[in-house]
Design a protein around this motif. Sequence first.
Motif, PDB file in Angstrom:
ATOM      1  N   UNK A 182       0.836  -1.212   0.000  1.00 39.27           N
ATOM      2  CA  UNK A 182       0.000   0.000   0.000  1.00 39.27           C
ATOM      3  C   UNK A 182       0.866   1.256   0.000  1.00 39.27           C
ATOM      4  N   UNK A 183       1.902   1.258   0.814  1.00 37.42           N
ATOM      5  CA  UNK A 183       2.798   2.411   0.879  1.00 37.42           C
ATOM      6  C   UNK A 183       3.524   2.601  -0.447  1.00 37.42           C
ATOM      7  N   UNK A 184       3.908   1.502  -1.083  1.00 40.54           N
ATOM      8  CA  UNK A 184       4.573   1.566  -2.385  1.00 40.54           C
ATOM      9  C   UNK A 184       3.680   2.259  -3.409  1.00 40.54           C
ATOM     10  N   UNK A 185       2.404   1.899  -3.436  1.00 39.01           N
ATOM     11  CA  UNK A 185       1.481   2.521  -4.374  1.00 39.01           C
ATOM     12  C   UNK A 185       1.310   4.004  -4.124  1.00 39.01           C
ATOM     13  N   UNK A 186       1.180   4.378  -2.876  1.00 42.70           N
ATOM     14  CA  UNK A 186       1.041   5.797  -2.528  1.00 42.70           C
ATOM     15  C   UNK A 186       2.304   6.568  -2.890  1.00 42.70           C
ATOM     16  N   UNK A 187       3.451   5.974  -2.613  1.00 45.75           N
ATOM     17  CA  UNK A 187       4.723   6.632  -2.913  1.00 45.75           C
ATOM     18  C   UNK A 187       4.879   6.852  -4.418  1.00 45.75           C
ATOM     19  N   UNK A 188       4.522   5.859  -5.195  1.00 43.63           N
ATOM     20  CA  UNK A 188       4.607   6.009  -6.657  1.00 43.63           C
ATOM     21  C   UNK A 188       3.679   7.122  -7.138  1.00 43.63           C
ATOM     22  N   UNK A 189       2.527   7.236  -6.483  1.00 42.33           N
ATOM     23  CA  UNK A 189       1.555   8.249  -6.872  1.00 42.33           C
ATOM     24  C   UNK A 189       2.058   9.675  -6.711  1.00 42.33           C
ATOM     25  N   UNK A 190       2.987   9.882  -5.797  1.00 42.52           N
ATOM     26  CA  UNK A 190       3.519  11.241  -5.580  1.00 42.52           C
ATOM     27  C   UNK A 190       4.968  11.374  -6.045  1.00 42.52           C
ATOM     28  N   UNK A 191       5.498  10.334  -6.673  1.00 39.75           N
ATOM     29  CA  UNK A 191       6.865  10.398  -7.178  1.00 39.75           C
ATOM     30  C   UNK A 191       7.935  10.201  -6.133  1.00 39.75           C
ATOM     31  N   UNK A 192       7.594   9.561  -5.024  1.00 38.33           N
ATOM     32  CA  UNK A 192       8.579   9.278  -3.971  1.00 38.33           C
ATOM     33  C   UNK A 192       9.218   7.915  -4.280  1.00 38.33           C
ATOM     34  N   UNK A 193      10.093   7.924  -5.271  1.00 40.90           N
ATOM     35  CA  UNK A 193      10.633   6.676  -5.801  1.00 40.90           C
ATOM     36  C   UNK A 193      11.500   5.922  -4.802  1.00 40.90           C
ATOM     37  N   UNK A 194      12.241   6.625  -3.968  1.00 39.90           N
ATOM     38  CA  UNK A 194      13.068   5.927  -2.966  1.00 39.90           C
ATOM     39  C   UNK A 194      12.182   5.179  -1.983  1.00 39.90           C
ATOM     40  N   UNK A 195      11.063   5.802  -1.582  1.00 40.35           N
ATOM     41  CA  UNK A 195      10.123   5.131  -0.677  1.00 40.35           C
ATOM     42  C   UNK A 195       9.530   3.910  -1.377  1.00 40.35           C
ATOM     43  N   UNK A 196       9.127   4.070  -2.633  1.00 42.48           N
ATOM     44  CA  UNK A 196       8.541   2.953  -3.377  1.00 42.48           C
ATOM     45  C   UNK A 196       9.529   1.789  -3.488  1.00 42.48           C
ATOM     46  N   UNK A 197      10.774   2.089  -3.802  1.00 39.52           N
ATOM     47  CA  UNK A 197      11.788   1.036  -3.921  1.00 39.52           C
ATOM     48  C   UNK A 197      12.033   0.345  -2.582  1.00 39.52           C
ATOM     49  N   UNK A 198      12.113   1.134  -1.518  1.00 33.57           N
ATOM     50  CA  UNK A 198      12.344   0.557  -0.191  1.00 33.57           C
ATOM     51  C   UNK A 198      11.135  -0.266   0.253  1.00 33.57           C
ATOM     52  N   UNK A 199       9.941   0.196  -0.072  1.00 33.16           N
ATOM     53  CA  UNK A 199       8.731  -0.558   0.278  1.00 33.16           C
ATOM     54  C   UNK A 199       8.701  -1.897  -0.458  1.00 33.16           C
ATOM     55  N   UNK A 200       9.194  -1.907  -1.688  1.00 32.11           N
ATOM     56  CA  UNK A 200       9.278  -3.164  -2.441  1.00 32.11           C
ATOM     57  C   UNK A 200      10.177  -4.149  -1.717  1.00 32.11           C
ATOM     58  N   UNK A 201      11.297  -3.663  -1.192  1.00 35.25           N
ATOM     59  CA  UNK A 201      12.203  -4.550  -0.442  1.00 35.25           C
ATOM     60  C   UNK A 201      11.526  -5.111   0.801  1.00 35.25           C
ATOM     61  N   UNK A 202      10.762  -4.278   1.495  1.00 32.87           N
ATOM     62  CA  UNK A 202      10.043  -4.751   2.679  1.00 32.87           C
ATOM     63  C   UNK A 202       8.984  -5.764   2.266  1.00 32.87           C
ATOM     64  N   UNK A 203       8.323  -5.498   1.171  1.00 33.65           N
ATOM     65  CA  UNK A 203       7.288  -6.399   0.669  1.00 33.65           C
ATOM     66  C   UNK A 203       7.878  -7.780   0.366  1.00 33.65           C
ATOM     67  N   UNK A 204       9.075  -7.800  -0.170  1.00 34.75           N
ATOM     68  CA  UNK A 204       9.722  -9.060  -0.543  1.00 34.75           C
ATOM     69  C   UNK A 204      10.419  -9.721   0.649  1.00 34.75           C
ATOM     70  N   UNK A 205      11.259  -8.956   1.340  1.00 33.11           N
ATOM     71  CA  UNK A 205      12.100  -9.524   2.396  1.00 33.11           C
ATOM     72  C   UNK A 205      11.523  -9.326   3.783  1.00 33.11           C
ATOM     73  N   UNK A 206      11.103  -8.111   4.077  1.00 29.19           N
ATOM     74  CA  UNK A 206      10.528  -7.815   5.384  1.00 29.19           C
ATOM     75  C   UNK A 206      11.501  -7.862   6.543  1.00 29.19           C
ATOM     76  N   UNK A 207      12.792  -7.881   6.250  1.00 23.45           N
ATOM     77  CA  UNK A 207      13.772  -7.982   7.329  1.00 23.45           C
ATOM     78  C   UNK A 207      14.130  -6.605   7.896  1.00 23.45           C
ATOM     79  N   UNK A 208      14.944  -6.626   8.922  1.00 27.88           N
ATOM     80  CA  UNK A 208      15.310  -5.389   9.616  1.00 27.88           C
ATOM     81  C   UNK A 208      16.060  -4.422   8.709  1.00 27.88           C
ATOM     82  N   UNK A 209      16.872  -4.936   7.815  1.00 27.45           N
ATOM     83  CA  UNK A 209      17.631  -4.069   6.904  1.00 27.45           C
ATOM     84  C   UNK A 209      16.673  -3.338   5.972  1.00 27.45           C
TER      85      UNK A 209
END
Length: 78
Positions: free
Chosen positions: A25-52
């Motif tokens: 959800x955060x990835x979609x919102x971030x893409x909607x406003x052009x917050x690409x770093x947030x979108x990319x980081x959210x993708x990592x959380x979506x896939x891995x979900x680890x502390x890093x």
Amino acid sequence: ERQGAMMMKRLPGADAKAKAEMAHALKGSARGIGAWRVADAATLVEIAGDAIALKELDEAVAEARREIALVLKEASPI
């Protein structure tokens, strides 16, 4: 801005499924406003979900929130 703050409070304690759903959800919102770093980081959380991945997302959200605050400050009447 509010969504990022809310998600970053909830994400660390969420189970894997909820973490992936919130990150998506955060990835979609971030893409909607052009917050690409947030979108990319959210993708990592979506896939891995680890502390890093969560740390990277937290930093990206903090940066985006600072940028949003600046835009809002500049847009508000004095």
